[in-house]
Design an enzyme around this catalytic site. Structure first.
Site, PDB file in Angstrom:
ATOM      1  N   ASP A 142     -49.232 -12.186  48.966  1.00  0.00           N
ATOM      2  CA  ASP A 142     -49.114 -10.801  48.516  1.00  0.00           C
ATOM      3  C   ASP A 142     -48.007 -10.092  49.276  1.00  0.00           C
ATOM      4  OD1 ASP A 142     -50.078  -7.977  47.767  1.00  0.00           O
ATOM      5  OD2 ASP A 142     -51.533  -9.247  46.774  1.00  0.00           O
ATOM      6  N   HIS A 176     -50.534  -3.068  48.860  1.00  0.00           N
ATOM      7  CA  HIS A 176     -51.251  -3.917  47.897  1.00  0.00           C
ATOM      8  C   HIS A 176     -52.027  -5.021  48.601  1.00  0.00           C
ATOM      9  CE1 HIS A 176     -51.708  -6.914  44.619  1.00  0.00           C
ATOM     10  NE2 HIS A 176     -51.860  -5.834  43.877  1.00  0.00           N
ATOM     11  N   SER A 463     -55.551  -7.784  39.599  1.00  0.00           N
ATOM     12  CA  SER A 463     -55.430  -8.384  40.924  1.00  0.00           C
ATOM     13  C   SER A 463     -56.632  -8.002  41.787  1.00  0.00           C
ATOM     14  CB  SER A 463     -54.109  -8.006  41.588  1.00  0.00           C
ATOM     15  OG  SER A 463     -54.069  -6.673  41.935  1.00  0.00           O
TER      16      SER A 463
HETATM   17  C1  LIG Z   1     -55.826 -12.248  45.590  1.00  0.00           C
HETATM   18  O1  LIG Z   1     -55.441 -12.103  44.308  1.00  0.00           O
HETATM   19  C2  LIG Z   1     -55.253 -10.804  43.977  1.00  0.00           C
HETATM   20  C3  LIG Z   1     -55.059 -10.799  42.518  1.00  0.00           C
HETATM   21  O2  LIG Z   1     -54.777 -12.058  42.028  1.00  0.00           O
HETATM   22  C4  LIG Z   1     -54.080 -10.312  44.796  1.00  0.00           C
HETATM   23  O3  LIG Z   1     -53.822  -8.989  44.483  1.00  0.00           O
HETATM   24  C5  LIG Z   1     -54.354 -10.456  46.236  1.00  0.00           C
HETATM   25  O4  LIG Z   1     -53.269 -10.157  46.990  1.00  0.00           O
HETATM   26  C6  LIG Z   1     -54.782 -11.824  46.543  1.00  0.00           C
HETATM   27  N1  LIG Z   1     -55.376 -11.921  47.826  1.00  0.00           N
HETATM   28  C7  LIG Z   1     -55.289 -13.016  48.532  1.00  0.00           C
HETATM   29  C8  LIG Z   1     -56.137 -13.067  49.726  1.00  0.00           C
HETATM   30  O5  LIG Z   1     -54.526 -13.922  48.233  1.00  0.00           O
END
Ligand SMILES: *[C@H]1O[C@H](CO)[C@@H](O)[C@H](O)[C@H]1NC(C)=O
Ligand SMILES: *[C@@H]1O[C@H](CO)[C@@H](O)[C@H](O)[C@H]1NC(C)=O
Ligand SMILES: *[C@@H]1O[C@H](CO)[C@@H](O)[C@H](O)[C@H]1NC(C)=O
Ligand SMILES: *[C@@H]1O[C@H](CO)[C@@H](O)[C@H](O)[C@H]1NC(C)=O
Ligand SMILES: *[C@@H]1O[C@H](CO)[C@@H](O)[C@H](O)[C@H]1NC(C)=O
Ligand SMILES: *[C@@H]1O[C@H](CO)[C@@H](O)[C@H](O)[C@H]1NC(C)=O
Ligand SMILES: *[C@@H]1O[C@H](CO)[C@@H](O)[C@H](O)[C@H]1NC(C)=O
Length: 554
Positions: A142, A176, A463
């Site tokens: 992310d 985010h 997400s």
């Molecule tokens: C998990 O996935 C969501 C949506 O797919 C995303 O916004 C988020 O950053 C992700 N978190 C991790 C821990 O990868």
């Protein structure tokens, strides 16, 4: 009601249309020759040298890899396309977050616990199942994470910087990644803020830069970092409308060779657009539903849609440039234009606009509801003068009539700092003052983009939903560590709560909202994962339950 969803997708053409464009460009001898990001793969040094000859800028070219990421123009692209030493050249598509913060009211505080239980926790039964004995690591691909947030378990968070892109994993300018991380594993029972789905290790790999811009290679390189870090679950909240074969190869290696559970946001376009990587079969595609279990308007419908998760107005950890801190919760705020930028502390006191001032004998922060103003002769400036005379070191405004968002004010006459907060935050504070007359608060405002306040924000989108599913998968894994990614995927789909009218899996709901306690009970009834196997490997969407399971040794 207007729902504003943060969704930016910057997707350019795929390779074949690009090739067409190159030919057209040649024919017209046009000057249009934009520079784009590409990934070239080769089997020998000649390929690497060819790339170096025409690239405008080399972005990533490590000696131990068989690819180079670079910026080049169409001319360079077409040279390499026809170069025998280049195995493959693809555009490195731009990706962005699927869903993000928006402004909607929500209030689900459990006063006795002094900790909000976001509705999504109950919706997936995470309140009925505590984390199991095995340590599970979830990889957050992310925008990074504001790792200093007091509601995180610091010792369980790690990550990797991407030096060549100037990315630090423990920073998150957009918020985010921080929001998603809180859904997955904000600390519970710490008398503060929110709780996450479970207690997991978080490994943070950056796929977006400080401007929330990313590209597909940021993503698959992040996934490669997750593989190296030995994670169990990867949650992909980012995406684009296309996928390169290089990315596909990395994701399928993660799922099939390393047994990692891959979860991704299905998208927020409200139609049948297929976003990647969600629509790639080894990846679980997740759509968003609201508290009633209905899919939200922005959810997509595609044949690959497999599960639903809570994805509407979900409270989680966040960052903001200003905040109103109470001992157990920090409300996001906006500094009112024209007012001093200072951090001040005092006892929070509810003030009306026409309140006669009376010295309180201590430092106070005045809380005003704009809806109380009533009489047009009562001014904001007059209210602030009363507040100051009463010992006010700062003031906070909210407008209880607003459905969403923070009221925008400008008070250039004010000598004391003033913040504006959301209606639900203001109502919540008033309620807390009524229940318990006294509360000290700190108003703070960094005035500095690099140094943000830790607070809580509401998020909507697929997400957010995907984060619940990734965490749900991690929760099952923490109890049944020997289960393969395919078995966990099967258990989640098999026990999901079906919502569509047909009560069957369809491309609007997939199998429905995950139910982690039911999935746990089902796995328990199978005696864990050692005496059965799934009959067919899921191709995603409604094929996951497919032909059922095969039991042995029974
Ligand atoms: C998990 O996935 C969501 C949506 O797919 C995303 O916004 C988020 O950053 C992700 N978190 C991790 C821990 O990868
Ligand atoms: C890559 O290899 C070249 C040639 O062997 C060497 O000069 C260079 O230092 C290497 N670069 C890295 C980052 O290892
Ligand atoms: C998406 O929906 C549109 C409009 O309903 C339809 O014309 C189109 O065929 C659909 N595309 C796919 C891939 O299903
Ligand atoms: C979402 O759906 C509801 C009813 O289902 C409708 O009232 C609302 O206008 C829709 N919102 C958007 C943004 O389309
Ligand atoms: C506001 O002040 C003006 C002038 O003093 C007065 O005429 C008017 O009645 C006041 N309005 C209200 C609602 O008190
Ligand atoms: C009110 O807040 C104070 C300080 O946080 C705390 O000690 C006290 O127990 C609270 N009282 C109630 C009734 O919650
Ligand atoms: C608020 O702060 C003042 C001054 O520091 C202190 O005397 C008071 O006990 C605090 N009140 C609460 C409720 O914590």
């Amino acid at each position: 009601m207007a729902i504003s969803i943060f969704l930016v997708l910057l997707v350019v053409a795929d390779a074949s249309t690009l090739r067409g464009a190159i030919n057209a460009a040649r024919n017209k001898a046009t000057s249009l020759n934009p520079t784009r990001r590409y990934v070239a793969r080769y089997s020998n040094m000649m390929g690497r040298r060819s790339v170096r000859r025409c690239a405008k800028r080399i972005l990533m070219d490590a000696n131990n890899t068989d690819y180079t990421i670079f910026e080049g123009d169409r001319w360079c692209f077409s040279m390499l396309w026809n170069d025998a030493s280049i195995e493959d050249i693809e555009e490195d598509f731009a990706v962005s977050t699927l869903g993000g913060n928006e402004e909607l009211p929500s209030s689900e505080q459990d006063q006795s616990l002094k900790e909000y239980i976001p509705w999504g926790i109950k919706a997936i039964q995470a309140d009925l199942l505590s984390t199991g004995p095995h340590d599970v690591t979830v990889c957050l691909v992310d925008s990074g994470i504001a790792s200093g947030h007091p509601d995180f378990l610091f010792e369980r968070i790690s990550g990797t910087d991407r030096a060549e892109d100037g990315l630090r994993w423990d920073r998150d300018r957009g918020g985010h990644g921080t929001h998603i991380a809180g859904i997955i594993s904000a600390a519970s029972n710490n008398n503060m803020g929110v709780r996450g789905v479970g207690v997991f290790n978080l490994f943070v790999a950056r796929a977006l830069d400080d401007n929330n811009q990313g590209s597909e290679s940021f993503m698959w390189r992040a996934v490669e970092e997750c593989i190296e870090a030995g994670v169990d679950v990867i949650n992909l909240s980012l995406g684009g409308l296309s996928m390169t074969t290089k990315a596909a190869e990395v994701y399928s290696r993660a799922a099939n060779d390393y047994g990692i559970i891959l979860v991704a946001a299905a998208g927020n376009s409200g139609d049948n657009k297929t976003f990647y990587p969600a629509n790639y079969p080894p990846v679980i595609a997740v759509g968003a539903s609201d508290e009633r279990g209905e899919r939200i308007n922005s959810s997509v419908n595609t044949p690959q849609l497999e599960l639903q998760g809570p994805g509407y107005s979900v409270l989680s950890t966040g960052i903001a440039s200003s905040a109103l801190h109470t001992p157990d919760f920090s409300y996001p705020a906006k500094q009112v234009d024209g007012t001093p930028n200072e951090a001040v502390t005092g006892k929070l006191v509810y003030y009306t606009f026409d309140q006669p001032f009376e010295a309180q004998g201590e430092d106070i922060i005045c809380l005003f509801d704009t809806a109380d103003r009533g009489n047009e002769n009562l001014t904001y400036e007059g209210a602030l003068v009363h507040c100051s005379k009463g010992g006010g070191k700062g003031a906070v405004f909210f407008d209880s009539r607003r459905i969403s968002g923070i009221q925008v004010l400008e008070l250039p006459e004010s000598k004391i700092p003033v913040l504006s907060i959301r209606a639900d935050s203001g109502n919540d504070l008033r309620q807390r003052l009524e229940n318990n007359g006294s509360m000290n608060v700190t108003m703070s405002n960094t005035g500095n983009e690099d140094e943000l306040e830790f607070t809580y924000t509401w998020g909507t989108g697929s997400s957010v939903a995907a984060a619940h599913v990734a965490a749900g998968a991690a929760l099952l894994k923490s109890h049944f560590y020997s289960c393969t990614s395919h078995q966990i995927r099967y258990a989640l789909a098999y026990t999901a709560k079906r919502l569509s009218t047909s009560m069957q899996c369809d491309e609007y709901y997939g199998y429905g909202v995950i139910q982690v306690k039911d999935a746990y009970d089902w796995l328990l009834a199978q005696g864990g994962c050692d005496s059965w196997a799934i009959a067919t490997i899921s191709k995603g969407g409604c094929t996951t339950i497919g032909e059922g399971v095969i039991h042995f040794n029974r």
